[in-house]
Enzyme design. Structure first.
Site, PDB file in Angstrom:
ATOM      1  N   THR A  45       4.417   3.462   2.122  1.00  9.67           N
ATOM      2  CA  THR A  45       4.319   4.863   1.703  1.00  9.67           C
ATOM      3  C   THR A  45       3.453   5.622   2.707  1.00  9.67           C
ATOM      4  O   THR A  45       2.656   5.016   3.434  1.00  9.67           O
ATOM      5  CB  THR A  45       3.754   4.974   0.275  1.00  9.67           C
ATOM      6  OG1 THR A  45       2.479   4.355   0.232  1.00  9.67           O
ATOM      7  CG2 THR A  45       4.689   4.328  -0.735  1.00  9.67           C
ATOM      8  N   THR A  47       0.646   7.852   3.077  1.00  2.00           N
ATOM      9  CA  THR A  47      -0.808   7.755   3.243  1.00  2.00           C
ATOM     10  C   THR A  47      -1.238   6.308   3.447  1.00  2.00           C
ATOM     11  O   THR A  47      -2.115   6.019   4.255  1.00  2.00           O
ATOM     12  CB  THR A  47      -1.543   8.376   2.038  1.00  2.00           C
ATOM     13  OG1 THR A  47      -1.148   9.752   1.934  1.00  2.00           O
ATOM     14  CG2 THR A  47      -3.045   8.303   2.194  1.00  2.00           C
ATOM     15  N   CYS A  48      -0.600   5.410   2.739  1.00  2.00           N
ATOM     16  CA  CYS A  48      -0.940   3.992   2.838  1.00  2.00           C
ATOM     17  C   CYS A  48      -0.659   3.448   4.241  1.00  2.00           C
ATOM     18  O   CYS A  48      -1.448   2.674   4.792  1.00  2.00           O
ATOM     19  CB  CYS A  48      -0.162   3.190   1.801  1.00  2.00           C
ATOM     20  SG  CYS A  48      -0.384   3.800   0.120  1.00  2.00           S
ATOM     21  N   SER A  49       0.452   3.875   4.827  1.00  2.00           N
ATOM     22  CA  SER A  49       0.868   3.382   6.148  1.00  2.00           C
ATOM     23  C   SER A  49       0.266   4.158   7.314  1.00  2.00           C
ATOM     24  O   SER A  49       0.153   3.621   8.411  1.00  2.00           O
ATOM     25  CB  SER A  49       2.392   3.444   6.270  1.00  2.00           C
ATOM     26  OG  SER A  49       2.988   2.526   5.383  1.00  2.00           O
TER      27      SER A  49
END
Length: 162
Positions: A45, A47-49
């Site tokens: 996703t 923000t996560c990546s």
């Protein structure tokens, strides 16, 4: 009830892939170790990546130099976590843990209902630091935010506490 500083990490099983799918008991994982665990709502996703995992990859050696292990957790299967780790060039030693059914997120009281976005139940974005299975630092993000669970924030906290 949400886990608090001073609480022991609840006993649940997680998975990861090394020589195949490996099941890990959280007691065995946390007991006798100093670990930063950060959780993301979903592998791959935005923000996560783009921010969360890359920050821990970038600062991985700083955590290790302080005697702290690092683990990333998401409510995804172990194959997704492995592929995400490979795509993000996660260094060996940074554990990519799968909480496939969300049991650990639920046991921590840090479950997120993302059904409105087609993602089902996930983990809230957070980071924690545990010594010998006891939570010493806990940073839980407000919905939609990314500040207090970052690698940089955790490092600054550890430098104050260690």
């Amino acid at each position: 009830m949400t886990i608090q500083i001073g609480d022991h990490i609840p006993e649940v099983t997680l998975q990861r892939i090394r020589e195949g799918v490996e099941t890990l008991d959280t007691n065995a994982l946390f007991d006798g170790r100093n670990i930063v665990l950060f959780a993301v709502p979903g592998a791959f996703t935005p923000t996560c990546s783009e921010k969360h995992l890359p920050g821990f990859v970038q600062h991985f050696d700083e955590f290790r130099s302080q005697g702290v292990e690092v683990a990333c957790m998401s409510v995804n299967d172990p194959f997704v976590m492995q592929a995400w780790g490979q795509s993000q060039h996660v260094p060996e030693g940074l554990m990519m843990l799968a909480d496939g059914n969300g049991d650990f997120a639920r046991a921590l009281g840090l479950e997120l209902d993302a059904s409105a976005y087609g993602m089902g139940r996930r983990a809230r974005r957070f980071s924690l630091y545990a010594e010998d299975g006891v939570v010493k630092l806990l940073n839980v993000e407000a919905p939609g935010e990314f500040r207090v669970s970052s690698a940089e924030h955790m490092l600054s906290q550890l430098k104050q506490d260690l």
